[in-house]
Design an enzyme around this catalytic site. Sequence first.
Site, PDB file in Angstrom:
ATOM      1  N   ASP A  36       0.848  -1.189   0.000  1.00  0.00           N
ATOM      2  CA  ASP A  36       0.000   0.000   0.000  1.00  0.00           C
ATOM      3  C   ASP A  36       0.883   1.239   0.000  1.00  0.00           C
ATOM      4  O   ASP A  36       2.065   1.190   0.345  1.00  0.00           O
ATOM      5  CB  ASP A  36      -0.919   0.023   1.218  1.00  0.00           C
ATOM      6  CG  ASP A  36      -2.193   0.808   0.969  1.00  0.00           C
ATOM      7  OD1 ASP A  36      -3.255   0.182   0.805  1.00  0.00           O
ATOM      8  OD2 ASP A  36      -2.130   2.048   0.905  1.00  0.00           O
ATOM      9  N   ASP A  61       3.973   1.821  -4.993  1.00  0.00           N
ATOM     10  CA  ASP A  61       3.252   2.692  -5.912  1.00  0.00           C
ATOM     11  C   ASP A  61       3.034   1.870  -7.169  1.00  0.00           C
ATOM     12  O   ASP A  61       3.976   1.583  -7.913  1.00  0.00           O
ATOM     13  CB  ASP A  61       4.085   3.941  -6.221  1.00  0.00           C
ATOM     14  CG  ASP A  61       3.439   4.852  -7.267  1.00  0.00           C
ATOM     15  OD1 ASP A  61       2.396   4.470  -7.843  1.00  0.00           O
ATOM     16  OD2 ASP A  61       3.986   5.933  -7.528  1.00  0.00           O
ATOM     17  N   VAL A  62       1.786   1.452  -7.412  1.00  0.00           N
ATOM     18  CA  VAL A  62       1.523   0.514  -8.510  1.00  0.00           C
ATOM     19  C   VAL A  62       1.748   1.133  -9.886  1.00  0.00           C
ATOM     20  O   VAL A  62       1.781   0.405 -10.885  1.00  0.00           O
ATOM     21  CB  VAL A  62       0.101  -0.083  -8.430  1.00  0.00           C
ATOM     22  CG1 VAL A  62      -0.062  -0.883  -7.140  1.00  0.00           C
ATOM     23  CG2 VAL A  62      -0.964   0.994  -8.558  1.00  0.00           C
ATOM     24  N   ASN A  88      -5.444  -5.154  -6.269  1.00  0.00           N
ATOM     25  CA  ASN A  88      -6.639  -4.502  -5.753  1.00  0.00           C
ATOM     26  C   ASN A  88      -6.545  -2.981  -5.713  1.00  0.00           C
ATOM     27  O   ASN A  88      -7.573  -2.305  -5.649  1.00  0.00           O
ATOM     28  CB  ASN A  88      -6.914  -5.038  -4.334  1.00  0.00           C
ATOM     29  CG  ASN A  88      -7.979  -4.260  -3.610  1.00  0.00           C
ATOM     30  OD1 ASN A  88      -9.161  -4.378  -3.904  1.00  0.00           O
ATOM     31  ND2 ASN A  88      -7.555  -3.422  -2.656  1.00  0.00           N
ATOM     32  N   TYR A 154     -13.066   5.660 -14.761  1.00  0.00           N
ATOM     33  CA  TYR A 154     -13.207   4.489 -13.887  1.00  0.00           C
ATOM     34  C   TYR A 154     -13.874   3.340 -14.631  1.00  0.00           C
ATOM     35  O   TYR A 154     -13.388   2.203 -14.598  1.00  0.00           O
ATOM     36  CB  TYR A 154     -14.008   4.864 -12.645  1.00  0.00           C
ATOM     37  CG  TYR A 154     -14.042   3.777 -11.596  1.00  0.00           C
ATOM     38  CD1 TYR A 154     -12.994   3.633 -10.691  1.00  0.00           C
ATOM     39  CD2 TYR A 154     -15.114   2.888 -11.508  1.00  0.00           C
ATOM     40  CE1 TYR A 154     -13.021   2.634  -9.722  1.00  0.00           C
ATOM     41  CE2 TYR A 154     -15.155   1.897 -10.557  1.00  0.00           C
ATOM     42  CZ  TYR A 154     -14.108   1.775  -9.657  1.00  0.00           C
ATOM     43  OH  TYR A 154     -14.134   0.779  -8.708  1.00  0.00           O
ATOM     44  N   THR A 189     -17.650   0.332   2.459  1.00  0.00           N
ATOM     45  CA  THR A 189     -16.288   0.682   2.831  1.00  0.00           C
ATOM     46  C   THR A 189     -16.258   2.100   3.407  1.00  0.00           C
ATOM     47  O   THR A 189     -17.237   2.845   3.289  1.00  0.00           O
ATOM     48  CB  THR A 189     -15.359   0.635   1.600  1.00  0.00           C
ATOM     49  OG1 THR A 189     -15.801   1.623   0.655  1.00  0.00           O
ATOM     50  CG2 THR A 189     -15.386  -0.741   0.950  1.00  0.00           C
TER      51      THR A 189
END
Length: 247
Positions: A36, A61-62, A88, A154, A189
């Site tokens: 994360d 950092d994806v 995810n 998105y 969430t």
Amino acid sequence: MLLQGKVAVITGAGSGIGAAVARLFAVEGAKVMVGDLAESGATLAAGLAAEGHAAVFQYVDVTDEASVAALMQAAVTQFGRLDILVANAGIPERKSPIHALDLADWRRVIDVDLTGVAICNKFAAATMLAMGGGAIVNMASILAHVGQENSNAYSAAKAAVVNLTRSVALTYARQGIRANCVSPGYVDTPLLAKLPEATRETMLVRQPIGRLARPDEIAQVVAFLASDKASIVTGACINADGGYTAI
């Protein structure tokens, strides 16, 4: 112990669905690399470790290849192998009609929600090939399958994740790597908790089961796909949406 002895990397594991996946995986016997950007990931990993689970935090950092490569290597260094990737990590968009599209926001969302998934798949697959196989679970969304007004980047990113997953599945089908994705519906969430009550009520009206999903319910689907019980399942996308896309 559905995942006993497995080593899993989970991105976006500091909160929400990712945190629920990390907790469930640990309980099911997996050794978990909690990836994360936020310190909440470190807190989660420390809590799991205190409970006796094998869990380690790694900043990632994806959108950065070197950072993702380091995450996969950290799993191998810490636990000896890599069996599972749960890609995810994702971010929401600033919704707008397409004529008012903010290109900077578009690029930011595509970079994280699509390119970030591809980068994670790239380095996980490379590592898994050397290990003799593994399982990849990518996080999509119901917005990959149905339209929603003012949703641009998105929706586009999540739809692309579904077909990316199929491509990865076919590419490695004979090399021991399975790739699947999960499309959650509305999940209770912290992000949704910040929405106005009227917005939440609108979501509930569109839920055939009459409630929002819990993060742990999505985690159960992810765990199945990552486990050996799903050995014949690859290239699939499971809609975990309480019937939303069945309407």
